[in-house]
Design an enzyme around this catalytic site. Structure first.
Site, PDB file in Angstrom:
ATOM      1  N   SER A 244     -40.680-114.327  13.234  1.00  0.00           N
ATOM      2  CA  SER A 244     -41.379-113.951  12.006  1.00  0.00           C
ATOM      3  C   SER A 244     -40.779-114.703  10.833  1.00  0.00           C
ATOM      4  O   SER A 244     -40.657-115.914  10.868  1.00  0.00           O
ATOM      5  CB  SER A 244     -41.328-112.433  11.806  1.00  0.00           C
TER       6      SER A 244
ATOM      7  N   GLU B 200     -51.474-107.100   1.679  1.00  0.00           N
ATOM      8  CA  GLU B 200     -50.298-106.266   1.463  1.00  0.00           C
ATOM      9  C   GLU B 200     -49.279-106.967   0.587  1.00  0.00           C
ATOM     10  O   GLU B 200     -49.464-108.113   0.200  1.00  0.00           O
ATOM     11  CB  GLU B 200     -49.703-105.807   2.801  1.00  0.00           C
TER      12      GLU B 200
ATOM     13  N   SER C  73     -46.435-108.375   0.776  1.00  0.00           N
ATOM     14  CA  SER C  73     -45.657-109.573   1.099  1.00  0.00           C
ATOM     15  C   SER C  73     -46.557-110.769   1.416  1.00  0.00           C
ATOM     16  O   SER C  73     -46.193-111.627   2.214  1.00  0.00           O
ATOM     17  CB  SER C  73     -44.696-109.294   2.269  1.00  0.00           C
TER      18      SER C  73
END
Length: 338
Positions: free
Chosen positions: A73, A332, A334
């Site tokens: 990620s 969202e 981020s």
């Protein structure tokens, strides 16, 4: 059918070419108990590279049962860094809590699993490869697909590529700067923005996927995307963006390094949906935003007379809204937007 991929060069030493084997035989132990069906086919991105949105796209296109994503990620990668597994279900979205819990419960009952350490899969060669795994699958099929092409075809059906191409190459063109942060987005940036839409090759930086992301977290924010920020501050570029390692989050910078926060980015897209052919054809049913975001999106929605849904953190909640037909655009805090 399952989609399997390594999001970048593998973070586990010497296991890069073994992944398809490890996963497929684990599937025999784990997922057969969930879906009551042997897994006989894997679809993998060329060189083991796919972005999260591309995985979702392919799952839906080939009607796969689900997908497994191996990724660090936005965390530091490499043999000494982070390594995680994401599981996406048939709708292309993250596994809901009930599925994750079921997998966890089954994992506690496993007694054995088998691997084939001598099997090699050429992840660089497009096309189908078939194997006989001791008569467990007849045959077991691994299909290597172009990492970008399927997703690119989807984008062509959503956006006005001619308008974007004219913006990047026409008489009133703007110069852009895109930072792939040495994650999986490099091939997408090169192929889509440079080759397809005509942006100069030097518009894209850090486009080679590296197992350790070049030694820094590929997190698209002002702390880590410093190369992009410094380039934008010079005033030469009119638009800048950075992507995380998965390709499902981004940061936008305007001229002179002007920072567009996640809440405003989502609201700007919502306010200009009439410029996107997909929404002109499909309409706008509603918007979704995570709880930590601002109410900028709400102000746009009020003018457009569409509902806004505030969700807890986690993309699975957006997936629920989309599947129920309530949400056309969501985002969202981020920089994840869908």
């Amino acid at each position: 059918s399952w989609i399997f991929l390594c999001k970048r060069v593998c973070s586990v030493p010497r296991l890069y070419h073994f992944y398809p084997v490890h996963i497929c035989l684990l599937c025999e132990c784990v997922y057969i108990q969930i879906f009551k069906n042997l897994i006989g086919r894997l679809v993998i991105g060329q060189n083991g590279i796919l972005s999260t949105p591309a995985v979702s796209c392919i799952i839906r296109k080939i009607k796969a049962a689900g997908g497994i994503i191996l990724t660090a990620s936005h965390s530091p990668g490499g043999p000494g860094g982070e390594f995680g597994v994401k599981f996406e279900v048939a709708n292309g979205g993250p596994a809901p809590d009930i599925v994750s819990e079921k997998i966890y419960q089954i994992s506690k009952t496993l007694e054995e699993y088998a691997i084939c350490p001598d099997l090699r899969v050429d992840l660089s060669r497009l096309g189908r490869q078939e194997f006989d795994l001791e008569n467990k699958f007849k045959p077991f099929r691994v299909e290597i697909v172009d990492s970008v092409e399927i997703y690119l075809n989807l984008l062509r059906s959503i956006f006005d590529f001619n308008a974007i191409r004219n913006l990047l190459t026409g008489p009133n063109q703007i110069k852009i700067r895109i930072d792939a942060m040495n994650g999986v987005m490099g091939p997408y940036v090169r192929r889509i923005l440079c080759d397809e839409l005509g942006a100069p090759a030097n518009s894209a930086i850090n486009c080679i996927p590296l197992e350790d992301f070049g030694g820094q977290p590929p997190d698209p924010n002002l702390t880590y995307a410093t190369a992009l920020l410094e380039a934008m501050k010079g005033g030469e570029y009119g638009f800048g963006a950075a992507f995380d390692a998965d390709g499902d989050r981004y940061m936008i910078l305007g001229q002179n390094g002007f920072f567009v926060n996640a809440s405003d980015s989502l609201a700007i897209i919502a306010a200009n949906l009439s410029c996107i052919p997909y929404f002109c054809q499909m309409g706008v049913r509603g918007f979704g935003r995570s709880m930590p975001t601002s109410t900028a999106l709400d102000k746009v929605a009020k003018v457009m007379k569409v509902p806004v849904y505030e969700t807890p953190a986690g993309w699975r909640y957006f997936s629920n809204l989309m599947d129920s037909g309530r949400c056309s655009l969501c985002g969202e805090e981020s920089f994840g937007t869908g």
